[in-house]
Write a protein that holds these residues in place. Structure first.
Motif, PDB file in Angstrom:
ATOM      1  N   ARG A   8       0.774  -1.458  -0.096  1.00  0.00           N
ATOM      2  CA  ARG A   8      -0.066   0.100  -0.199  1.00  0.00           C
ATOM      3  C   ARG A   8       0.887   1.204   0.120  1.00  0.00           C
ATOM      4  NH1 ARG A   8      -5.396   0.483   1.205  1.00  0.00           N
ATOM      5  NH2 ARG A   8      -5.885  -1.190   2.355  1.00  0.00           N
ATOM      6  N   GLY A   9       2.039   1.059   0.659  1.00  0.00           N
ATOM      7  CA  GLY A   9       2.783   2.214   0.667  1.00  0.00           C
ATOM      8  C   GLY A   9       3.625   2.599  -0.395  1.00  0.00           C
ATOM      9  N   TYR A  10       3.671   1.647  -1.286  1.00  0.00           N
ATOM     10  CA  TYR A  10       4.180   2.201  -2.547  1.00  0.00           C
ATOM     11  C   TYR A  10       3.518   2.906  -3.575  1.00  0.00           C
ATOM     12  CZ  TYR A  10       6.492  -2.652  -1.964  1.00  0.00           C
ATOM     13  OH  TYR A  10       7.101  -3.690  -1.738  1.00  0.00           O
ATOM     14  N   ARG A  11       2.162   3.122  -3.114  1.00  0.00           N
ATOM     15  CA  ARG A  11       1.525   4.245  -3.934  1.00  0.00           C
ATOM     16  C   ARG A  11       2.177   5.804  -3.558  1.00  0.00           C
ATOM     17  NH1 ARG A  11      -5.033   3.296  -3.491  1.00  0.00           N
ATOM     18  NH2 ARG A  11      -4.500   3.073  -1.239  1.00  0.00           N
ATOM     19  N   PHE A  69      10.511 -15.007  -5.124  1.00  0.00           N
ATOM     20  CA  PHE A  69      10.135 -13.952  -5.825  1.00  0.00           C
ATOM     21  C   PHE A  69      10.203 -12.572  -5.084  1.00  0.00           C
ATOM     22  CE2 PHE A  69       7.451 -17.380  -7.261  1.00  0.00           C
ATOM     23  CZ  PHE A  69       7.324 -17.188  -8.770  1.00  0.00           C
ATOM     24  N   ALA A  70      10.446 -11.408  -5.664  1.00  0.00           N
ATOM     25  CA  ALA A  70      10.646 -10.044  -4.918  1.00  0.00           C
ATOM     26  C   ALA A  70       9.868  -9.205  -5.442  1.00  0.00           C
ATOM     27  CB  ALA A  70      12.158  -9.722  -4.865  1.00  0.00           C
ATOM     28  N   PHE A  71       9.100  -8.476  -4.978  1.00  0.00           N
ATOM     29  CA  PHE A  71       8.409  -7.420  -5.543  1.00  0.00           C
ATOM     30  C   PHE A  71       9.051  -5.812  -4.980  1.00  0.00           C
ATOM     31  CE2 PHE A  71       6.135 -11.215  -5.241  1.00  0.00           C
ATOM     32  CZ  PHE A  71       5.527 -11.372  -6.584  1.00  0.00           C
ATOM     33  N   ALA A  72       8.813  -4.716  -5.938  1.00  0.00           N
ATOM     34  CA  ALA A  72       9.389  -3.526  -5.508  1.00  0.00           C
ATOM     35  C   ALA A  72       8.697  -2.557  -6.527  1.00  0.00           C
ATOM     36  CB  ALA A  72      10.882  -3.564  -5.680  1.00  0.00           C
ATOM     37  N   PRO A  73       8.486  -1.256  -6.066  1.00  0.00           N
ATOM     38  CA  PRO A  73       7.985  -0.474  -6.843  1.00  0.00           C
ATOM     39  C   PRO A  73       8.851  -0.024  -7.990  1.00  0.00           C
ATOM     40  CG  PRO A  73       8.368   0.674  -4.913  1.00  0.00           C
ATOM     41  CD  PRO A  73       8.715  -0.847  -4.795  1.00  0.00           C
ATOM     42  N   GLU A  74       8.238   0.826  -9.064  1.00  0.00           N
ATOM     43  CA  GLU A  74       9.298   1.165 -10.201  1.00  0.00           C
ATOM     44  C   GLU A  74      10.253   1.990  -9.864  1.00  0.00           C
ATOM     45  OE1 GLU A  74       6.763   2.658 -13.519  1.00  0.00           O
ATOM     46  OE2 GLU A  74       8.419   3.998 -13.848  1.00  0.00           O
ATOM     47  N   SER A  75      10.206   2.944  -8.951  1.00  0.00           N
ATOM     48  CA  SER A  75      11.256   3.584  -8.629  1.00  0.00           C
ATOM     49  C   SER A  75      12.569   2.950  -8.139  1.00  0.00           C
ATOM     50  CB  SER A  75      10.876   4.672  -7.600  1.00  0.00           C
ATOM     51  OG  SER A  75      10.332   4.376  -6.383  1.00  0.00           O
TER      52      SER A  75
END
Lengths: 333, 292
Positions: free
Chosen positions: A25-28, A222-228
């Motif tokens: 949620r914080g990725y927004r 698996f690893a997930f991260a925002p675009e930045s």
């Protein structure tokens, strides 16, 4: 899949959904300002916005809500038109005639998986796209490096809903698979993959301890991260970058930044499904110029080979005719 | 790399070689058509990569001369190097090519040449080759010579990785027509050939085989009369001279055996031409020999 399995899978999926939503949620707040997005991107993200408040029943049919991401619509497959079925059947037959049948992975029935029911599995347009990429990597003698027993490899997929990651990780388990992109996309891919790989190890980027994301890299699946964060990626190694119609929705500067980052990290290969020509700006951005700058086109990445071996011919009636690009890393740009 | 005026694709070729996962190698370039464009490209890489050596020929040596020179220079510069490969200035090599070929030679001392399957690069198209040839497991020299003369794929094998000493013993490149076939036949006397069943070499396809073009590029000062003899006869003469007269096969095999192998080469190469549907002999006979 029995009714009991379906219920238990749906329950697990909703639990995954809550966990993922909480993590990302914080990725927004870390996403680019709204004016950095293109029209196609804004359209896609607004269509996915409802997923932030999804009910258990929506999550249980997650796959059927991926339409804004890939353009493949579940309703087309409930009672498929003869023309669609004939085309897909023909393409599948050609692909299986050309490629290794052991590499074929159908669409899982979990989470509302849909498609034409044949070959003992479901398949749809997405399944074929992913299979083509797998065969392209196989024909280019690239897949062996990931499927073999050698050192663990890292794959970076830009966006997507998790379908290609599922196919790739099934065939090449000894890989660390990173997915970056808009949080709405990660909401799909993370829930999908957590449900299909219940015992896999997952990691989410945490703003509170950013460096921890890149440590002990071989211990996660698996690893997930925002675009930045993806654009500042510090993975210890990168072997393959994957884009399946995600970059084309970005501005040219963001496209170039992604390809350059993959190149800077030493990714030997870059595979992309992208517009074959110069698409209308309202529909997509050209990706090929950035790819060509940082990657040599692989010798098999020619339109005639793709058409004959992989039944991949840009369809003129598509608003954005697309092709498949496989590139190997330039030493000089 | 015996280079000859391909600045249009040279950077791509060099980068495919410098991208090899097996790092312990040197790229020696002898340029038989020096130009500012070519030297600028190679010098650029040579400045950045210490394993790139560039030498421009002061006079044109022709293709055979340049192929010989690049082998000699590589042997002078790297006398301890066990393996050698000719690379063109226009094809593309998969990053794992050298790693896979070296692994084959490392694992089997009886193998003198390892080469992969290839893909033919055409304008806007690519075709995988399905042809296979190897002599792995054939321990008899005569049997290897017979099989090689009948079936080998010289255009693909000549760009394989070879044991440098065996290649030297086989005579490197000779001033004959189809010298690749000649040296590979000679090499078959020194060991086995292994084909790696993976497409790891991408070969540019431009024109078909042309004898006149070969003579022109091999002999820049004019083709000698013997080059108009059938190629099998030229190959027979060189094998006869090397192994029956000069006894270069010793200590592995003697003069009589050398004579026998040279004769086998001639006979089975003729048989190949009679059997091969598209052979030059068939074309020359104008259809007198019935297609099988």
């Amino acid at each position: 899949m029995s009714q009991q399995d379906t219920v238990s899978s749906s329950t697990a999926a909703f639990e995954h959904y809550l966990e993922v939503r909480n993590s990302i949620r914080g990725y927004r707040d870390m996403a680019a300002p709204a004016d950095a997005f293109t029209q196609p991107e804004r359209r896609m993200l607004s269509a996915l916005d409802a997923m932030w408040d999804a009910s258990p029943s929506i999550v249980s049919l997650l796959r059927q809500h991926c339409h804004p991401i890939s353009g493949v619509c579940a309703s087309d497959y409930h009672d498929p038109k003869r023309s669609l079925r004939a085309r897909l059947d023909d393409e599948v037959a050609r692909l299986l005639e050309h490629g290794d049948r052991a590499l074929w992975i159908g669409e899982p029935a979990a989470l509302g998986g849909f498609g034409i029911d044949a070959l003992g599995t479901l398949y749809n347009e997405d399944t074929l796209r992913f299979f083509r990429v797998i065969l392209l990597l196989q024909d280019a003698a690239v897949l062996k490096e990931f499927a073999g027993p050698g050192p663990r490899r890292t794959v970076w997929e830009i966006g997507g809903w998790g379908g290609f990651a599922y196919q790739f990780k099934t065939l090449c388990p000894n890989t660390t698979y990173v997915i970056t992109g808009a949080p709405e996309l990660l909401l799909f891919s993370a829930v999908y993959l957590m449900t299909l790989f219940p015992s896999a190890r997952f990691r989410f980027y945490d703003r509170g301890c950013p460096d921890a994301f890149w440590t002990d890299w071989d211990a996660i699946d698996f690893a997930f991260a925002p675009e930045s964060v993806g654009l500042e990626m510090q993975a210890p190694r990168l072997d393959l970058a994957v884009d399946l119609m995600t970059l084309e929705r970005m501005t040219t500067s963001r496209i170039a930044a992604h390809v350059q980052r993959a190149h800077d990290l030493g990714s030997r290969y870059f595979v992309s499904m992208c517009p074959s020509g110069n698409p209308a700006a309202a529909l997509a951005s050209p990706v090929a110029p950035s790819l060509d700058r940082y990657y040599w086109p692989h010798p098999i990445s020619t339109s005639r080979y793709l058409a004959s071996a992989l039944a991949a011919r840009p369809r003129e009636k598509d608003p954005v005719p697309r092709t498949y690009f496989l590139g190997w890393r330039r030493l000089r740009t | 790399m015996p280079a000859y005026n391909r600045p249009d694709v040279l950077a791509r070729t060099i980068e495919s070689l410098l991208s090899q996962t097996y790092r312990d190698f040197a790229l020696v370039v002898t340029d038989d058509a020096p130009s500012p464009a070519v030297s600028a490209i190679i010098d650029g890489y040579a400045r950045q990569y210490r394993n790139v050596i560039y030498e421009a020929n002061s006079v044109r040596l022709g293709m055979v001369g340049n192929w010989r020179k690049v082998f000699e220079r590589a042997r002078q510069l790297y006398p301890r190097s066990q393996y050698f490969a000719w690379v063109s200035d226009h094809d593309v090599w998969h990053a794992r090519w050298l790693e896979e070929m070296a692994a084959v030679l490392d694992a089997n001392q009886d193998v003198v040449l390892a080469y992969p399957r290839s893909l033919r690069m055409e304008p806007d198209n690519a075709r995988m080759t399905r042809r296979a040839f190897e002599t792995v497991g054939i321990t008899g020299r005569g049997a290897r010579m017979r099989r090689s003369a009948r079936h080998m794929l010289s255009g693909e094998m000549i760009y394989g990785l070879m044991r440098a000493e065996a290649l030297e013993a086989a005579g490197v490149f000779r001033y004959v027509i189809t010298p690749d076939r000649q040296v590979l036949l000679a090499l078959s006397l020194f060991g086995q050939v292994k084909q790696v069943d993976e497409v790891l070499w991408y070969r540019e396809f431009r024109r078909g085989f042309d004898l006149e073009r070969q003579r022109g590029s091999f002999f820049p000062d004019g083709a000698p009369l013997y080059s108009y003899l059938p190629s099998h006869v030229q190959h027979f003469a060189t094998l006869l001279w090397d192994f029956a007269v000069s006894a270069k096969g010793r200590p592995r095999f003697g003069r009589v055996a050398g004579l026998w192998y040279a004769a086998m080469q001639l006979w089975f190469s003729i048989v190949r031409d009679v059997v091969l549907p598209k052979s030059r002999l068939r074309r020359a006979l104008g259809g007198l020999v019935k297609q099988p």
